[in-house]
Design an enzyme around this catalytic site. Structure first.
Site, PDB file in Angstrom:
ATOM      1  N   HIS A   1       0.744  -1.388  -0.109  1.00 29.96           N
ATOM      2  CA  HIS A   1       0.132   0.068   0.171  1.00 29.96           C
ATOM      3  C   HIS A   1       0.848   1.178  -0.147  1.00 29.96           C
ATOM      4  O   HIS A   1       2.078   1.262   0.097  1.00 29.96           O
ATOM      5  CB  HIS A   1      -1.113   0.020   1.238  1.00 29.96           C
ATOM      6  CG  HIS A   1      -0.354  -0.362   2.432  1.00 29.96           C
ATOM      7  ND1 HIS A   1       0.193   0.671   3.376  1.00 29.96           N
ATOM      8  CD2 HIS A   1      -0.015  -1.181   3.132  1.00 29.96           C
ATOM      9  CE1 HIS A   1       0.713   0.246   4.346  1.00 29.96           C
ATOM     10  NE2 HIS A   1       0.659  -1.024   4.550  1.00 29.96           N
TER      11      HIS A   1
ATOM     12  N   ASN B   1     -12.442  21.660   8.927  1.00 26.88           N
ATOM     13  CA  ASN B   1     -11.567  21.137   7.661  1.00 26.88           C
ATOM     14  C   ASN B   1     -11.536  19.925   7.565  1.00 26.88           C
ATOM     15  O   ASN B   1     -11.015  19.097   8.368  1.00 26.88           O
ATOM     16  CB  ASN B   1     -10.165  21.884   8.189  1.00 26.88           C
ATOM     17  CG  ASN B   1      -8.948  21.321   7.101  1.00 26.88           C
ATOM     18  OD1 ASN B   1      -9.468  20.732   6.031  1.00 26.88           O
ATOM     19  ND2 ASN B   1      -7.688  21.574   7.399  1.00 26.88           N
TER      20      ASN B   1
END
Ligand SMILES: [Fe+2]
Length: 558
Positions: free
Chosen positions: A12, A520
């Site tokens: 990954h 955010n």
């Protein structure tokens, strides 16, 4: 010395970075460019982006450094584990290990892939032990002269947890706990058991944990005897096709992905998170005792567990704490790129990493071209900070695309979706309009650095959203949409010097509302990587319920 750092394991998060004389110039994960989340393929696009940024040809590189040792070591360790019964011998387990080894061996650990894409090179190829690369990435960017360094991940070649001692630019190995006694494996296996993607969705388990109750006994899987975790990897891995199958034999059926979450799964998430925090505290304590140093650096995927990190910081164990913000495997490129210094018997260049705006930026002219291509109506704004704050105060959900892209998993005000944290419904609104993600996952606040102590208990500088803090009692109702159910938040403290434009947005929002905080979240749709280019941003904007897109000097509205 020009050195390219690469993470390539076929598992990954492939990535690349480039450093000149120890200074990090550019870094990007392959997924951002290929648009395949956690992309594990050879990071040819990321390497090309590094070379383009540094205006270099491949033959001008001095070192190409992979954050993994040669594949043979890992395979021999797996074979020994099978032979000693530490790893369940099943057709699938042996096949996977062998297939992975043969594939990496065939590619020379990535060396042949590099030549295939970029031609012959005189650069020296280095294969850096995986945990050493993680450890360098943390110590060299901490700015600490001396530090205890802890690496905790799923697995390296054969390592699962390791402790190092950094001093005067040297890095000494202290101890290694081998796979499969792995805290990362423990968390990943439960992540899969709970119906999520292992080595990817651990956040979801961490977010779910506060909804559970204590009481689930996980002693069959992890114990904390002798001040150190003992994970029963054999039981966790099991013989089934999925990681969670070994757990199901003890705790009952695995949760079906996307199904309603029963209380028992919430309680298991609570126990998993609690065990992880206890184990991380124990490792930190051990590292401090072994090195007699109370400045601590963390890296490895488990170091992304912001709750555990917050607990370490609040424990009083450490004097200073630095967590390398790209703590997972994308960040080993940062450590590998500096490994030549140790290889040459020199000191590591130790500097404080204060920001991770290490990716590509786009000029207004390039952005405008994209807006023209899609025949979009837009307006140009002299003061985008003020325009954005005005829209946020009106309750609008805004895509925010500015400056150089962040490296690591968090959006920190370059590729973000912004919203008003005062609205208790905003969490649901952003989820419905944009993220389409699980109801229990909290959103995070960006807060003016100078106002952090007004809102957070024991506030300290936290520029990378990698620590949690309790929100002060009287402020929880002021910023409800970024306060988690347990009263905590995972803030980004925003420094005026480091990101002046983003700081101004929050300051303008404060002038209008009295609150120096905005919500955010990363600029992406569920299951997709964070946007990298203006085209990605426009596509994501129009595939979601965002109200406005502020991109460079322009505002696009629907
Ligand atoms: Fe790792």
């Amino acid at each position: 010395m020009i050195s390219l750092g690469v993470n390539y394991s076929q598992m990954h998060d492939s990535s690349a970075c480039i450093a000149r004389d120890g200074e990090l110039l550019f870094a990007v994960a392959e997924e951002r460019l290929s648009r395949a989340k956690h992309d594990a393929r050879f990071p040819a696009l990321a390497i090309r982006a590094c070379l383009d940024f540094a205006r270099l040809r491949p033959d001008q590189l001095d070192y190409i450094c992979f954050g993994w040792s040669a594949p043979r070591a890992a395979y021999l360790h797996d074979l020994a584990d099978f032979a000693r019964g530490r790893h369940p011998v099943s057709y699938l387990n042996v096949l996977n290990s062998t297939r992975h080894f043969l594939s990496m061996w065939h590619q020379g650990g990535g060396q042949r892939r590099f030549t295939h894409y970029f031609g012959p090179t005189k650069a020296r190829m280095l294969f850096v032990d995986h945990h050493r690369a993680h450890a360098i990435s943390a110590y060299a960017h901490s700015g600490f002269g001396e530090a205890a360094v802890v690496v905790v991940d799923g697995r390296g070649a054969w390592e699962a947890t390791s402790i190092w001692h950094g001093r005067d630019g040297a890095l000494e190995h202290v101890l290694t706990i081998p796979w499969p006694n792995s805290l990362g494996l423990f968390y990943a296996a439960f992540t899969e058991y709970l119906g999520f993607q292992p080595y990817s969705d651990e956040w979801k388990v961490m977010g779910l944990a506060p909804y559970g109750q204590p009481g689930v006994d996980l002693h069959d899987f992890i114990t904390l005897d002798h001040g150190f975790h003992d994970v029963d990897g054999k039981r966790l891995i099991g013989r089934g096709a999925t990681l969670g199958s070994g757990i199901a034999e003890c705790l009952g059926p695995q949760r079906v992905a996307e199904s309603e979450i029963e209380n028992r799964y919430k309680d298991i998430a609570f126990a998993v998170q609690d065990a992880c925090e206890e184990a991380m505290l124990a490792v930190a304590d051990l590292a401090i005792k072994k090195t007699r140093c109370r400045s601590l650096c963390l890296a490895g995927g488990v170091a992304l567990n912001s709750k555990a990190n917050g607990r370490i910081l609040a424990s009083g164990l450490v004097e200073q704490l630095f967590i390398q913000p790209a703590a997972s495997d994308d960040g080993v490129a940062l450590g590998a790129a500096l490994a030549p210094y140790l290889e040459m018997g020199q000191r590591l260049p130790v500097k404080t990493m204060r920001q991770v705006y290490l990716g590509a930026a786009y000029e207004d002219s390039e952005i405008e071209k994209v807006l023209h291509t899609y025949k979009l109506r837009y307006t140009r704004h002299v003061n985008v900070a003020s325009t954005t704050a005005e829209l946020l105060a009106e309750g609008k959900i805004i895509g925010w695309f500015q400056g150089r892209m962040e490296f690591g998993p968090r959006a920190l005000g370059s590729r973000s979706i912004l919203a008003d944290p005062r609205d208790p419904e905003m969490n649901a609104k952003v989820n419905n309009a944009v993220k389409f993600r699980e109801w229990w996952r909290p959103f995070a606040p960006s807060i003016l650095a100078e106002a952090a102590s007004e809102y957070l208990e024991n506030a300290s500088e936290s520029p990378f959203m990698i620590l949690t803090f309790p929100v002060k009692n009287d402020k929880r109702s002021v910023i409800p949409s970024v306060t988690h159910v347990d009263g905590s938040a995972r803030p980004q403290t925003v420094d005026q010097q480091l990101n002046p434009l983003y700081w101004r947005v929050i300051e303008e929002f404060r002038r209008r509302t009295g609150v120096p905080v905005i919500m955010n979240t990363s600029f992406n749709l569920r299951g997709e990587p964070i946007v990298a280019s203006p085209t990605d941003a426009v596509r994501t904007f129009f595939s979601s319920g965002m109200d406005g897109l502020i991109i460079g000097s322009f505002l696009v509205e629907k």
